[in-house]
Design an enzyme around this catalytic site. Structure first.
Site, PDB file in Angstrom:
ATOM      1  N   PHE A 197       0.862  -1.171   0.000  1.00  0.00           N
ATOM      2  CA  PHE A 197       0.000   0.000   0.000  1.00  0.00           C
ATOM      3  C   PHE A 197       0.907   1.231   0.000  1.00  0.00           C
ATOM      4  O   PHE A 197       1.901   1.275   0.725  1.00  0.00           O
ATOM      5  CB  PHE A 197      -0.891  -0.006   1.243  1.00  0.00           C
ATOM      6  CG  PHE A 197      -1.955   1.047   1.224  1.00  0.00           C
ATOM      7  CD1 PHE A 197      -3.084   0.888   0.441  1.00  0.00           C
ATOM      8  CD2 PHE A 197      -1.824   2.206   1.967  1.00  0.00           C
ATOM      9  CE1 PHE A 197      -4.071   1.864   0.405  1.00  0.00           C
ATOM     10  CE2 PHE A 197      -2.801   3.191   1.942  1.00  0.00           C
ATOM     11  CZ  PHE A 197      -3.929   3.017   1.159  1.00  0.00           C
ATOM     12  N   ASP A 266       2.443  -5.812   7.985  1.00  0.00           N
ATOM     13  CA  ASP A 266       1.240  -4.987   7.886  1.00  0.00           C
ATOM     14  C   ASP A 266       0.059  -5.946   7.776  1.00  0.00           C
ATOM     15  O   ASP A 266      -0.047  -6.709   6.812  1.00  0.00           O
ATOM     16  CB  ASP A 266       1.328  -4.081   6.648  1.00  0.00           C
ATOM     17  CG  ASP A 266       0.128  -3.142   6.528  1.00  0.00           C
ATOM     18  OD1 ASP A 266      -0.974  -3.529   6.954  1.00  0.00           O
ATOM     19  OD2 ASP A 266       0.298  -2.028   5.995  1.00  0.00           O
ATOM     20  N   TYR A 291     -10.568  -0.603  11.011  1.00  0.00           N
ATOM     21  CA  TYR A 291     -11.837  -0.197  10.404  1.00  0.00           C
ATOM     22  C   TYR A 291     -12.256  -1.091   9.246  1.00  0.00           C
ATOM     23  O   TYR A 291     -13.299  -0.853   8.625  1.00  0.00           O
ATOM     24  CB  TYR A 291     -11.780   1.263   9.936  1.00  0.00           C
ATOM     25  CG  TYR A 291     -10.575   1.633   9.098  1.00  0.00           C
ATOM     26  CD1 TYR A 291     -10.491   1.290   7.762  1.00  0.00           C
ATOM     27  CD2 TYR A 291      -9.526   2.343   9.665  1.00  0.00           C
ATOM     28  CE1 TYR A 291      -9.394   1.628   6.999  1.00  0.00           C
ATOM     29  CE2 TYR A 291      -8.416   2.697   8.910  1.00  0.00           C
ATOM     30  CZ  TYR A 291      -8.353   2.341   7.578  1.00  0.00           C
ATOM     31  OH  TYR A 291      -7.254   2.686   6.831  1.00  0.00           O
ATOM     32  N   LYS A 292     -11.503  -2.141   8.955  1.00  0.00           N
ATOM     33  CA  LYS A 292     -11.891  -3.075   7.894  1.00  0.00           C
ATOM     34  C   LYS A 292     -12.634  -4.261   8.520  1.00  0.00           C
ATOM     35  O   LYS A 292     -13.784  -4.143   8.913  1.00  0.00           O
ATOM     36  CB  LYS A 292     -10.660  -3.513   7.111  1.00  0.00           C
ATOM     37  CG  LYS A 292      -9.903  -2.357   6.446  1.00  0.00           C
ATOM     38  CD  LYS A 292      -8.736  -2.871   5.627  1.00  0.00           C
ATOM     39  CE  LYS A 292      -7.809  -1.761   5.160  1.00  0.00           C
ATOM     40  NZ  LYS A 292      -8.468  -0.783   4.279  1.00  0.00           N
ATOM     41  N   ARG A 440     -12.667  -5.016  -6.611  1.00  0.00           N
ATOM     42  CA  ARG A 440     -12.390  -5.718  -5.357  1.00  0.00           C
ATOM     43  C   ARG A 440     -13.716  -6.063  -4.659  1.00  0.00           C
ATOM     44  O   ARG A 440     -14.503  -5.177  -4.341  1.00  0.00           O
ATOM     45  CB  ARG A 440     -11.529  -4.872  -4.423  1.00  0.00           C
ATOM     46  CG  ARG A 440     -10.188  -4.479  -4.994  1.00  0.00           C
ATOM     47  CD  ARG A 440      -9.255  -3.957  -3.896  1.00  0.00           C
ATOM     48  NE  ARG A 440      -9.922  -2.989  -3.017  1.00  0.00           N
ATOM     49  CZ  ARG A 440      -9.415  -2.585  -1.853  1.00  0.00           C
ATOM     50  NH1 ARG A 440      -8.264  -3.066  -1.427  1.00  0.00           N
ATOM     51  NH2 ARG A 440     -10.064  -1.691  -1.109  1.00  0.00           N
TER      52      ARG A 440
END
Length: 467
Positions: A197, A266, A291-292, A440
């Site tokens: 990312f 990560d 938050y995922k 996605r």
């Protein structure tokens, strides 16, 4: 390696009315076959949902019913998890009572001050980390900086004691710590997952400048072969954010340790979706967001894992008053606290932190192995539906078929991914895309069902048949 999804059907199979969801005329043999293919899969989805041991957990979230044909199918939990039903009430309590009436006393009476470690232990339980190693706070970006800079310092022998502590003998990663100290003058290289990312790459580059290291991007799968005697650490994503590919955390960590380097992981796209087992695999440092798949809410605080064996020598590049051994002494000199508290910096974001704590209640009675089993079943089923519904050659899967190499999302390459995403939204299916051409589909097993997967694949077939 990407995989072309193929099907024996022809374009003639897609003659239904565009965008309406209407079934094709039964007089068309090809259309009849397609209708039968869907009938079979819809029945299969109903059967799977009825037998799903996690089905009742869906009620803990604000999502439309799986049996509502006009409801929204939410497959973007790999970007932002759904709202837990417990959240609004808990936040109202915090605002109205703890902040509104208890005010400053809440730091102690309502345990606000210890929230970063208390909630960190709950997150750690989902990561395979024993208590006292995870602290919640700041953003993933800030925690990447802490982990990489402090990791380089550890690899060079630490700020106070070179090598592993005597009590480390025989523990995972202890040899790496000692070997790193022995090669202190040569540890001037940081490896980074080349498809990481972007923020991780930006911060790794900054951390390299701060520590006098060279940054070397390499494919995540090549890290074990790329590590050298100069390598201080590698920063690697457990699951690739674009493709959903799961990388080899145990093997990569072991290879880094064998060369005297440290492993920084990560976990943004794996925490809450699959087992991580940080302690069992001897991981040194790890970061991630909440938050995922952990459903902590937009901007929810991230977390930092520091293995217990490294905590006495963890030298954060961001020492703050919250990580001081005696924070309220307001001393001019910095003395780090013991344990995971060293990962703290400034005053905690209490509202978002306590929203996260409430969100974690949704995990009551749920084990991560069950979540993983459902995740793999969902993504297998979705890929099967895509193969049956989508015109041949219209999409290409970037997500591996092999379970060991798959996270909890399916990434499909197709033309005009942005436009396709918009047209899926018009049909009540929420996903996201990554430019230029990647769709996605994120599967959060706590609230995603097999009927959701089937409906999303059907909608995708409709959209691509008319593109």
């Amino acid at each position: 390696m990407s995989e072309r999804i193929t099907t024996p059907r022809t374009a003639a199979d897609r003659t239904e009315t565009a965008g309406t969801g209407a079934e094709p005329a039964a007089t068309d043999p090809a259309a009849t076959g397609r209708t039968e293919a869907r009938r079979v899969r819809v029945a299969d989805a109903v059967r799977r949902d009825a037998a799903d041991p996690l089905a009742a957990v869906r009620e803990r979230f604000v999502v439309d019913g799986a049996d509502d044909p006009h409801g929204t199918v939410y497959l973007d939990g790999n970007s932002l998890g759904a709202l837990p039903r417990s959240g609004p009430g808990r936040l109202a309590e915090v605002i109205e009572q703890e902040w509104g009436r208890d005010r400053i006393r809440s730091w102690w009476d309502n345990q606000w001050w210890t929230a970063p470690e208390r909630i960190g232990d709950r997150v750690g339980g989902l990561l395979g980390a024993a208590p006292g190693q995870v602290v919640v706070g700041d953003s993933t970006s800030v925690n990447v900086l802490k982990a990489v800079v402090a990791g380089v310092r550890l690899a060079r022998g630490g700020s106070t004691t070179a090598g592993a502590e005597p009590s480390d003998a025989g523990r995972p990663g202890a040899a790496a710590s000692g070997a790193a100290a022995a090669g202190a003058t040569r540890r001037d290289e940081i490896l980074v997952d080349e498809s990481t990312f972007p923020t991780d790459g930006y911060i790794a580059e900054s951390a390299a400048r701060l520590t006098g290291c060279t940054l070397r991007p390499v494919p995540a799968a090549d890290v074990p072969a790329a590590v050298t005697a100069r390598t201080a650490l590698a920063l690697v994503n457990h699951v690739d954010y674009r493709t959903g590919r799961r990388h080899d955390l145990p093997g990569t960590t072991a290879a880094l340790h064998a060369a005297g380097a440290l492993a920084v992981w990560d976990l943004c796209h794996s925490a809450g979706a699959l087992p991580v087992d940080l302690d069992a695999h001897g991981v040194d440092l790890a970061v991630g967001c909440t938050y995922k798949y952990l459903n902590g809410g937009p901007g929810a605080p991230a977390y930092l894992y520091v293995a217990a064996r490294h905590q006495p020598r963890f030298d954060s590049p961001l020492p703050g008053w919250n990580s001081h051994a005696d924070p309220f002494a307001m001393a001019g000199g910095y003395a780090p606290a013991d344990g995971a508290v060293r990962g703290r910096v400034g005053t905690p974001d209490i509202l978002s932190m306590l929203a996260l704590e409430s969100a974690l209640d949704a995990w009551q009675g749920v084990d991560i192995e069950s979540v993983r089993a459902k995740s793999l079943a969902l993504t297998d089923f979705f890929l099967d539906c895509v193969a049956a519904y989508v015109p041949a050659g219209a999409v290409e899967s970037l997500t591996p078929r092999e379970h060991a190499e798959r996270g909890s999302q399916v990434a499909l390459r197709c033309a005009d991914a942005g436009g396709v995403t918009d047209r899926l939204l018009e049909r009540g299916v929420v996903i996201d895309f990554r430019r230029p051409d990647v769709l996605r589909f994120g599967f959060t097993p706590l609230y995603t069902g097999f009927a959701d997967a089937e409906r999303a694949a059907w909608a995708l077939g409709e959209v691509l048949a008319t593109s």
